[in-house]
Design a protein around this motif. Sequence first.
Motif, PDB file in Angstrom:
ATOM      1  N   MET A  59      -4.410   9.277 -41.772  1.00 31.93           N
ATOM      2  CA  MET A  59      -3.315   9.702 -42.637  1.00 31.93           C
ATOM      3  C   MET A  59      -3.677  10.954 -43.432  1.00 31.93           C
ATOM      4  N   ILE A  60      -4.958  11.166 -43.679  1.00 28.53           N
ATOM      5  CA  ILE A  60      -5.401  12.305 -44.487  1.00 28.53           C
ATOM      6  C   ILE A  60      -5.564  13.553 -43.639  1.00 28.53           C
ATOM      7  N   PHE A  61      -6.294  13.432 -42.553  1.00 29.37           N
ATOM      8  CA  PHE A  61      -6.620  14.588 -41.731  1.00 29.37           C
ATOM      9  C   PHE A  61      -5.574  14.788 -40.642  1.00 29.37           C
ATOM     10  N   PRO A  62      -5.385  16.022 -40.185  1.00 27.47           N
ATOM     11  CA  PRO A  62      -4.388  16.285 -39.135  1.00 27.47           C
ATOM     12  C   PRO A  62      -4.804  15.651 -37.810  1.00 27.47           C
ATOM     13  N   PRO A  63      -3.827  15.403 -36.939  1.00 29.91           N
ATOM     14  CA  PRO A  63      -4.135  14.756 -35.656  1.00 29.91           C
ATOM     15  C   PRO A  63      -5.144  15.516 -34.803  1.00 29.91           C
ATOM     16  N   LEU A  64      -5.202  16.808 -34.923  1.00 29.20           N
ATOM     17  CA  LEU A  64      -6.149  17.585 -34.119  1.00 29.20           C
ATOM     18  C   LEU A  64      -7.593  17.343 -34.547  1.00 29.20           C
ATOM     19  N   PHE A  65      -7.776  16.810 -35.746  1.00 25.99           N
ATOM     20  CA  PHE A  65      -9.125  16.511 -36.221  1.00 25.99           C
ATOM     21  C   PHE A  65      -9.750  15.389 -35.404  1.00 25.99           C
ATOM     22  N   PHE A  66      -8.915  14.470 -34.946  1.00 25.56           N
ATOM     23  CA  PHE A  66      -9.395  13.324 -34.191  1.00 25.56           C
ATOM     24  C   PHE A  66      -9.241  13.591 -32.700  1.00 25.56           C
ATOM     25  N   TYR A  67     -10.151  13.073 -31.941  1.00 23.12           N
ATOM     26  CA  TYR A  67     -10.112  13.203 -30.494  1.00 23.12           C
ATOM     27  C   TYR A  67     -10.495  11.846 -29.905  1.00 23.12           C
ATOM     28  N   SER A  68     -10.891  11.796 -28.673  1.00 23.58           N
ATOM     29  CA  SER A  68     -11.108  10.514 -28.009  1.00 23.58           C
ATOM     30  C   SER A  68     -12.244   9.690 -28.622  1.00 23.58           C
ATOM     31  N   MET A  69     -13.131  10.302 -29.394  1.00 27.94           N
ATOM     32  CA  MET A  69     -14.250   9.566 -29.979  1.00 27.94           C
ATOM     33  C   MET A  69     -13.927   8.983 -31.349  1.00 27.94           C
ATOM     34  N   GLU A  70     -12.691   9.127 -31.821  1.00 30.62           N
ATOM     35  CA  GLU A  70     -12.356   8.623 -33.146  1.00 30.62           C
ATOM     36  C   GLU A  70     -12.492   7.111 -33.253  1.00 30.62           C
ATOM     37  N   HIS A  71     -12.337   6.420 -32.161  1.00 30.37           N
ATOM     38  CA  HIS A  71     -12.395   4.967 -32.195  1.00 30.37           C
ATOM     39  C   HIS A  71     -13.819   4.416 -32.040  1.00 30.37           C
ATOM     40  N   LEU A  72     -14.807   5.259 -31.872  1.00 31.71           N
ATOM     41  CA  LEU A  72     -16.183   4.805 -31.677  1.00 31.71           C
ATOM     42  C   LEU A  72     -16.689   3.911 -32.819  1.00 31.71           C
ATOM     43  N   PRO A  73     -16.462   4.249 -34.101  1.00 32.82           N
ATOM     44  CA  PRO A  73     -16.951   3.348 -35.160  1.00 32.82           C
ATOM     45  C   PRO A  73     -16.367   1.948 -35.096  1.00 32.82           C
ATOM     46  N   VAL A  74     -15.220   1.784 -34.479  1.00 34.52           N
ATOM     47  CA  VAL A  74     -14.619   0.457 -34.358  1.00 34.52           C
ATOM     48  C   VAL A  74     -15.486  -0.439 -33.485  1.00 34.52           C
ATOM     49  N   HIS A  75     -16.175   0.121 -32.500  1.00 34.62           N
ATOM     50  CA  HIS A  75     -16.992  -0.654 -31.576  1.00 34.62           C
ATOM     51  C   HIS A  75     -18.430  -0.869 -32.058  1.00 34.62           C
ATOM     52  N   LEU A  76     -18.880  -0.100 -33.010  1.00 35.70           N
ATOM     53  CA  LEU A  76     -20.276  -0.193 -33.450  1.00 35.70           C
ATOM     54  C   LEU A  76     -20.653  -1.548 -34.060  1.00 35.70           C
ATOM     55  N   PRO A  77     -19.816  -2.187 -34.897  1.00 35.44           N
ATOM     56  CA  PRO A  77     -20.222  -3.499 -35.427  1.00 35.44           C
ATOM     57  C   PRO A  77     -20.450  -4.551 -34.336  1.00 35.44           C
ATOM     58  N   TYR A  78     -19.628  -4.527 -33.299  1.00 39.31           N
ATOM     59  CA  TYR A  78     -19.826  -5.467 -32.196  1.00 39.31           C
ATOM     60  C   TYR A  78     -21.165  -5.197 -31.510  1.00 39.31           C
ATOM     61  N   GLU A  79     -21.472  -3.930 -31.293  1.00 38.43           N
ATOM     62  CA  GLU A  79     -22.732  -3.579 -30.664  1.00 38.43           C
ATOM     63  C   GLU A  79     -23.921  -3.990 -31.517  1.00 38.43           C
ATOM     64  N   VAL A  80     -23.775  -3.910 -32.828  1.00 35.01           N
ATOM     65  CA  VAL A  80     -24.842  -4.340 -33.725  1.00 35.01           C
ATOM     66  C   VAL A  80     -25.037  -5.848 -33.648  1.00 35.01           C
ATOM     67  N   LYS A  81     -23.929  -6.598 -33.574  1.00 34.81           N
ATOM     68  CA  LYS A  81     -24.043  -8.062 -33.457  1.00 34.81           C
ATOM     69  C   LYS A  81     -24.716  -8.447 -32.156  1.00 34.81           C
ATOM     70  N   VAL A  82     -24.411  -7.738 -31.092  1.00 36.32           N
ATOM     71  CA  VAL A  82     -24.978  -8.064 -29.780  1.00 36.32           C
ATOM     72  C   VAL A  82     -26.422  -7.585 -29.662  1.00 36.32           C
ATOM     73  N   GLY A  83     -26.691  -6.358 -30.127  1.00 27.70           N
ATOM     74  CA  GLY A  83     -27.998  -5.753 -29.894  1.00 27.70           C
ATOM     75  C   GLY A  83     -28.970  -5.796 -31.055  1.00 27.70           C
ATOM     76  N   GLY A  84     -28.496  -6.121 -32.244  1.00 25.81           N
ATOM     77  CA  GLY A  84     -29.377  -6.126 -33.400  1.00 25.81           C
ATOM     78  C   GLY A  84     -29.377  -4.796 -34.124  1.00 25.81           C
ATOM     79  N   PRO A  85     -30.310  -4.602 -35.056  1.00 27.64           N
ATOM     80  CA  PRO A  85     -30.333  -3.364 -35.841  1.00 27.64           C
ATOM     81  C   PRO A  85     -30.557  -2.141 -34.956  1.00 27.64           C
ATOM     82  N   ILE A  86     -29.944  -1.023 -35.376  1.00 31.04           N
ATOM     83  CA  ILE A  86     -30.082   0.235 -34.630  1.00 31.04           C
ATOM     84  C   ILE A  86     -30.983   1.195 -35.371  1.00 31.04           C
TER      85      ILE A  86
END
Length: 86
Positions: A59-86
């Motif tokens: 909502m703050i930044f323009p749409p061009l600021f985000f690209y296909s990697m914007e959703h990566l942080p959404v997957h990181l907690p799951y990866e931490v639960k599966v793999g442990g500390p990074i």
Amino acid sequence: MFMQTLIPLAFHDLLLKGIWNALTEISHFFRDICSSKLNVDHIERIETNIVETICKLEMIFPPLFFYSMEHLPVHLPYEVKVGGPI
């Protein structure tokens, strides 16, 4: 390091409160995800909070600021639960 600690301090007086809060939330997310001690309950909490944080940033930044990697942080907690500390 910049993302985890300096953003909340450096931009506190320069940005509007809503923008500063969103940047601080993403900063705390990366700090928590990279910590050496992990609690499953805390990881599940940040897993739900990161979705709201990403929406605030969209909502703050323009749409061009985000690209296909914007959703990566959404997957990181799951990866931490599966793999442990990074």
